[in-house]
Design an enzyme around this catalytic site. Sequence first.
Site, PDB file in Angstrom:
ATOM      1  CG  HIS A   1      -0.407   0.053   2.483  1.00  0.00           C
ATOM      2  ND1 HIS A   1      -0.110   1.197   3.243  1.00  0.00           N
ATOM      3  CD2 HIS A   1       0.017  -0.952   4.179  1.00  0.00           C
ATOM      4  CE1 HIS A   1       1.178   0.761   3.508  1.00  0.00           C
ATOM      5  NE2 HIS A   1       0.795  -0.864   4.667  1.00  0.00           N
TER       6      HIS A   1
ATOM      7  CG  ASN B   1       3.616   3.725   6.398  1.00  0.00           C
ATOM      8  OD1 ASN B   1       2.768   3.664   5.489  1.00  0.00           O
ATOM      9  ND2 ASN B   1       4.272   2.841   7.216  1.00  0.00           N
TER      10      ASN B   1
ATOM     11  CD  GLU C   1       2.023  -5.138   8.580  1.00  0.00           C
ATOM     12  OE1 GLU C   1       2.269  -6.998   8.150  1.00  0.00           O
ATOM     13  OE2 GLU C   1       2.897  -4.941   8.032  1.00  0.00           O
TER      14      GLU C   1
END
Length: 180
Positions: free
Chosen positions: A8, A14, A81
Amino acid sequence: MIIALARHGETDYNVAHRFQGQTAVPLNARGIEQAHELAAEAARHEWAALYCSPVLRARQTAEIVAARIGLSPVEDPRFMETDTGDWTDLTHDEVRARDPEGFEHYLHADEDFGFPGGETLRQQLDRVVAGLVDVTQAGALPALVVCHRGVMRVAICHTHSRGLDAFMEIEVPNGSLVAL
């Protein structure tokens, strides 16, 4: 290429080095750009099927890719995830301060590593491999799976016979596409 995995686009988590696990964190502006770049790269190949994790950031990325390649994404929770458990929503620095020994174990992750209150890498590997086997057996190949860094790392460890001790060595930038 029989199956390819795509990560993604970027999220604010992040950027902050925050464990997002399976939480619904959306793409940021750069992540949307990366998803469009990924879609352009994916459009250079022929695909018979498109799968994705149902987690928001992967689903958003898959929708952008889908619009470009003309396939509807099929959600599969096995491509979610890693469940980062008690570390979810914490930054790496926060985890390092609260659980220095656990964080050190994470940095040298191997088959025995598990997120406190979450999932082990072995559990994730088992579900990801089961998903990839089903994608292969479904017969609509080549297939693209839009997922997450942890998913891609365990899949690469498995398909390249490297073992889970190589998990942290595998670089998977946001928006990248990797053939298995």
